[in-house]
Design a protein around this motif. Structure first.
Motif, PDB file in Angstrom:
ATOM      1  N   LEU A   1      42.068  36.186  45.754  1.00  0.00           N
ATOM      2  CA  LEU A   1      41.231  37.334  45.415  1.00  0.00           C
ATOM      3  C   LEU A   1      42.136  38.448  44.896  1.00  0.00           C
ATOM      4  O   LEU A   1      42.653  39.233  45.657  1.00  0.00           O
ATOM      5  CB  LEU A   1      40.484  37.829  46.657  1.00  0.00           C
ATOM      6  CG  LEU A   1      39.472  36.884  47.272  1.00  0.00           C
ATOM      7  CD1 LEU A   1      38.955  37.456  48.565  1.00  0.00           C
ATOM      8  CD2 LEU A   1      38.328  36.628  46.319  1.00  0.00           C
ATOM      9  N   THR A   2      42.328  38.460  43.598  1.00  0.00           N
ATOM     10  CA  THR A   2      43.166  39.526  43.057  1.00  0.00           C
ATOM     11  C   THR A   2      42.257  40.534  42.362  1.00  0.00           C
ATOM     12  O   THR A   2      41.195  40.181  41.853  1.00  0.00           O
ATOM     13  CB  THR A   2      44.183  38.977  42.048  1.00  0.00           C
ATOM     14  OG1 THR A   2      43.495  38.097  41.170  1.00  0.00           O
ATOM     15  CG2 THR A   2      45.285  38.228  42.748  1.00  0.00           C
ATOM     16  N   ASN A   3      42.705  41.757  42.339  1.00  0.00           N
ATOM     17  CA  ASN A   3      41.981  42.801  41.610  1.00  0.00           C
ATOM     18  C   ASN A   3      40.518  42.952  41.988  1.00  0.00           C
ATOM     19  O   ASN A   3      39.658  43.039  41.120  1.00  0.00           O
ATOM     20  CB  ASN A   3      42.045  42.548  40.100  1.00  0.00           C
ATOM     21  CG  ASN A   3      43.448  42.706  39.591  1.00  0.00           C
ATOM     22  OD1 ASN A   3      44.164  43.585  40.055  1.00  0.00           O
ATOM     23  ND2 ASN A   3      43.835  41.852  38.678  1.00  0.00           N
ATOM     24  N   VAL A   4      40.252  42.935  43.267  1.00  0.00           N
ATOM     25  CA  VAL A   4      38.872  43.190  43.671  1.00  0.00           C
ATOM     26  C   VAL A   4      38.580  44.676  43.437  1.00  0.00           C
ATOM     27  O   VAL A   4      39.399  45.531  43.765  1.00  0.00           O
ATOM     28  CB  VAL A   4      38.676  42.839  45.157  1.00  0.00           C
ATOM     29  CG1 VAL A   4      37.248  43.115  45.578  1.00  0.00           C
ATOM     30  CG2 VAL A   4      39.035  41.399  45.399  1.00  0.00           C
ATOM     31  N   PHE A   5      37.432  44.963  42.887  1.00  0.00           N
ATOM     32  CA  PHE A   5      37.125  46.338  42.513  1.00  0.00           C
ATOM     33  C   PHE A   5      37.103  47.269  43.727  1.00  0.00           C
ATOM     34  O   PHE A   5      36.440  46.985  44.723  1.00  0.00           O
ATOM     35  CB  PHE A   5      35.765  46.390  41.789  1.00  0.00           C
ATOM     36  CG  PHE A   5      35.303  47.799  41.523  1.00  0.00           C
ATOM     37  CD1 PHE A   5      35.913  48.555  40.533  1.00  0.00           C
ATOM     38  CD2 PHE A   5      34.284  48.370  42.272  1.00  0.00           C
ATOM     39  CE1 PHE A   5      35.504  49.845  40.288  1.00  0.00           C
ATOM     40  CE2 PHE A   5      33.863  49.669  42.036  1.00  0.00           C
ATOM     41  CZ  PHE A   5      34.476  50.413  41.037  1.00  0.00           C
TER      42      PHE A   5
END
Lengths: 157, 680
Positions: free
Chosen positions: B652-656
């Motif tokens: 889970l990269t760059n979750v807002f």
């Protein structure tokens, strides 16, 4: 599969709805009971959230949703299978995980052309062991970057 | 010999020596006659040469050797250092660095150094007549090790010996004989050298170190050692190495050598005895020279620890902190006095432990700063500007994780200051300034933050230019422009799609503007502010958190979910009545201390499942990003807490709007809100 044992593959068998799936034991870190999952907002539908796995925050995927199978209540037999692939550590929610068996290489066949609604690319093959039909998963595809990309496009919208 | 375990040490130490070369060379440029600095440079170069030869990196050793020759000429006043020579030498140092990095990345450290070697040779021969004999001598020496070592000394080595003598060190010739049945000769040699290097410096060995490593010798070898230790101590120390049969130590003087050279061989002992007397008479004075020794003592107090181990320690400690939280909860519930006391004590100790572990991970910003003088010199040359760089507070400490990240943004800002800030010498003279521009780097602690300031005494920022540019680039409209404060105007140059350079130079202004800097700093939980006065200069000030791994947060509950908001971005919290919420163009706002603050509902942004009835009152957390503010509507406040920041993992990269997660005392995961991405 990564190892080419000339005869057998050791695999963990788990159940989703009425079907049985297999993952190589080498990719499995542990099998956990169901526990509190912290939802992570604005990720794709099948990402259930994250759990605390002995101090490591681990993302959890609902395999039913990933494969487009209708949701069901979690039961006592529901398990989280922790898999390690290419440095990724991800937990998969399955209906039950109960068996480790050796699958003879010879029993594995390529996935049948017609397999209904499920995308074929994450299915490595099908194995018939005794009277059971096992679906061998290609975990890399299950967690493929395609999905990650979808995740990202969702975030950016 | 198994070299791998030494490789890491080699790489680390080489890097240090290269850095020290860089630093000292720059000082030397300003101060060309300082013998002390030249000696310091020489020492680094020499150690580097020795190490790389031992490790078998020929190109590295070769280049260092050539460099050493040039430095030697400088040292012997046969050559006057000037900018051109320094350029070549610095270039050589760059190559050395590239080679070391290559080795660190698993390469073989090979590099085509011929042209550089040729240049160094030119410098060396252009103005001096240093014989090439030194090279051939060394080559031969491995063969004729049976003859006296003294005969094979080259000029440079004699100079060292002479100098050490002047400094009251004693020159010793040590012959070590290994037992005939010794199996791992190279290993024993290594151990002997280890011992020798602790007590002094090995000037020469016969056969050469390389030959010794390859076991190309019978059972005996001879080294020249410069040391202050007493002979019997040295002997005892060397004898501690197993399988050493015999150690003969003879001291000698350079005078003796010179005679020796004349008289060929045979009478070493005579001169040795003489010099022994000399040594005895000089011993009394040695106390004065202890200053140079104290340096090594300090060095011995530190150890190198692999950063992975520190990380592992940190992880384990984080686990402990979580369990500590649980223990506290349990003891509170049980209300057992003894248990409570024990837990309290444990909390205190683990608090201390936490400080120590955090301190261990702190490194001085010097690690980033030390490469800047070199860079500034080069840039100034390229742009034909005269720039002096002053660094203050290089010993300010920051967490390693932060240090790793701030290098690039700082480089960007410095380039920017040199390119756009400081004017060319002519312009400066015309404006009545000294032709030499001043670039200042300041680092200091303040509260829980570290500030790094980059200031120049250049042209400053032209407000009108910035505004015009911003309007033409569509960053703002002309209506907005008239209402901006000075600070806000300066902030515009950090916006994406902005670049004020009128001519695009190689140095900065390649379209990737300062917004990269701003983004990086903000992702580290810091911020950038700019002050400037037209014609006088500008100051770019970066505020950074001390550490990234443990942060203070405000825990809040939204419906059934828990979120953590970093305290660093919170101004205050408030509870407002529903009726106080106003609507401006369909957006919810509140009047907060005379300012209109837009509201963001966490429930809506994060699609939190609705479980509870609507409240009459809203709990609001006022957050800020730079000068902008917003109010986050949350459910209830839980309280302030120190938490360990964890990443969500690679999947889970760059979750807002989520910057990470943390594990709470009850073992559950809480997400940390990235407030910066909630404010546009």
């Amino acid at each position: 599969m990564t190892e080419v044992n000339d005869q057998e593959i050791k695999a963990i068998i788990f159940q989703l709805k009425n079907e049985e799936y297999a993952i190589s034991v080498q990719q499995v870190g542990s099998i956990e009971r169901m526990q509190h999952i912290t939802r992570v907002p604005q990720t794709s539908e099948f990402v259930k959230g994250v759990i605390n796995l002995r101090g490591v925050v681990t993302p959890i995927i609902d395999l039913r949703k990933r494969f487009g199978i209708e949701e069901s209540e979690f039961t006592d037999s529901t398990r989280i299978i922790i898999v390690y692939i290419d440095g990724l550590e991800v937990g998969l929610i399955v209906d039950a995980a109960y068996d480790v068996i050796d699958i003879p290489q010879s029993a594995i066949e390529p996935p049948p052309e017609v397999i209904g609604t499920v995308d074929v690319d994450y299915i490595e093959g099908v194995a018939k062991v005794d009277s059971r039909l096992l679906i061998l998963l290609n975990m890399k595809e299950v967690l493929s970057s395609k999905e990650v990309k979808i995740l990202k496009s969702v975030e950016n919208s | 010999m198994e070299m791998n375990e030494y490789l890491e040490v080699f790489i680390e130490e080489s890097k240090e020596h290269i850095q020290s070369l860089n630093n000292h060379l720059l000082v030397l440029e300003k101060n060309p006659s300082s013998m002390e600095i030249i000696n310091e440079i020489f020492r680094s170069a020499h150690t580097l040469k020795g190490m790389s030869a031992t490790m078998g990196y020929k190109d590295l050793a070769n280049l260092t050797h050539k460099m050493e020759n040039v430095l030697d000429a400088v040292r012997n006043k046969q050559l006057v250092i000037n900018s051109d020579i320094l350029d070549v030498v610095l270039n050589a140092v760059d190559h050395l660095e590239a080679m070391v990095i290559d080795i660190a990345n698993g390469g073989d450290g090979k590099c085509n150094v011929e042209s550089l070697v040729a240049k160094l040779d030119l410098i060396e021969n252009g103005e001096t007549i240093v014989q090439d004999k030194s090279d051939s001598n060394e080559m031969d020496s491995s063969q004729n090790y049976n003859s006296s070592i003294v005969n094979t000394l080259d000029e440079f080595e004699i100079t060292i010996l002479q100098e050490s003598e002047e400094k009251n060190y004693s020159n010793l010739q040590i012959t070590i004989k290994l037992r005939e049945d010794c199996l791992l000769k190279a290993a024993r040699v290594y151990m002997v050298f280890e011992v020798l290097e602790q007590i002094g410096e090995v000037i020469k060995s016969v056969p050469t170190v390389t030959a010794l490593e390859e076991e190309k010798f019978e059972h005996e070898f001879t080294v020249l050692l410069v040391t202050k230790e007493k002979t019997e101590h040295i002997k005892k120390k060397i004898m501690k190495v197993s399988e050493v049969d015999l150690v003969t130590i003879v001291s000698f003087s350079v005078e003796g050598i010179k005679k020796q050279v004349k008289q060929a061989s045979g009478q070493i002992h005579q001169s040795a005895e003489n010099s022994q007397l000399e040594v005895a008479s000089t011993l009394e004075i040695t106390a004065e020279n202890n200053t140079s020794n104290s340096k090594t003592v300090i060095n011995n107090k530190t150890i190198r620890v692999n950063i992975d181990r520190l990380d592992a320690l940190m992880n384990l400690f984080e686990e402990l902190v979580i369990d500590r939280g649980r223990l506290e909860q349990i003891s509170d519930q049980l209300k057992h006095v003894e248990l409570q006391e024990t837990v309290e004590r444990m909390t205190r100790i683990s608090g201390d432990l936490q400080t120590i572990i955090l301190n261990m991970r702190m490194v001085p910003v010097d690690q980033v700063f030390n490469r800047f003088p070199r860079m500034v010199r080069q840039l100034a040359k390229d742009l034909a500007k005269e720039i002096r760089i002053v660094v203050n507070g290089a010993d300010t400490e920051l967490d390693r994780t932060v240090i790793d990240e701030i290098g690039d943004p700082l480089v960007h800002l410095i380039r920017n200051a040199i390119d756009h800030g400081i004017e060319s010498p002519e312009v400066r003279k015309k404006n009545g300034k000294s032709p030499e521009g001043l670039l200042e780097l300041n680092a200091y602690h303040s509260g829980n933050h570290v500030f790094i300031e980059i200031s120049d005494d250049g042209a400053g920022i032209s407000k009108e230019k910035v505004i015009n540019k911003a309007i033409s680039n569509g960053v703002i409209t002309s209506d907005q422009a008239s209402q901006l404060s000075d600070k806000q105007v300066y902030q515009l140059i950090l916006e994406s799609g902005f670049s004020t350079a009128e001519t695009i130079s190689d140095v900065s202004g390649r379209g990737v503007g300062l917004d990269v800097v701003k983004n990086t700093i903000e992702s580290l939980g810091g911020n950038v502010s700019i002050e400037s006065e037209l014609g006088k200069g500008s100051v770019f000030s970066i505020q950074l958190p001390l550490t990234l791994s443990i942060i203070s947060v405000l825990l809040v509950e939204v419906e059934k979910e828990k979120y953590a908001i970093p305290l660093s971005s919170i101004i205050e919290t408030a509870i407002v009545d529903k009726s106080e919420i106003l609507s401006a163009h369909n957006k919810k706002v509140i009047d907060f201390r005379g300012k209109v603050v837009p509201l963001i509902s966490i429930k809506e942004v994060f699609d939190v499942p609705r479980t509870m009835e609507k409240d009459e009152f809203y709990s609001i957390v006022i957050i800020r990003k730079g000068d902008k503010m917003a109010g986050l509507i949350v459910g209830t406040f839980i309280g302030q807490q120190e938490v360990v920041l964890k990443s969500l993992g690679d999947y889970l990269t760059n979750v807002f709007a989520i910057s990470g997660a943390t594990i709470l005392g009850d073992g559950q995961v809480a997400l940390i809100i990235d407030t910066n991405s909630l404010i546009k």
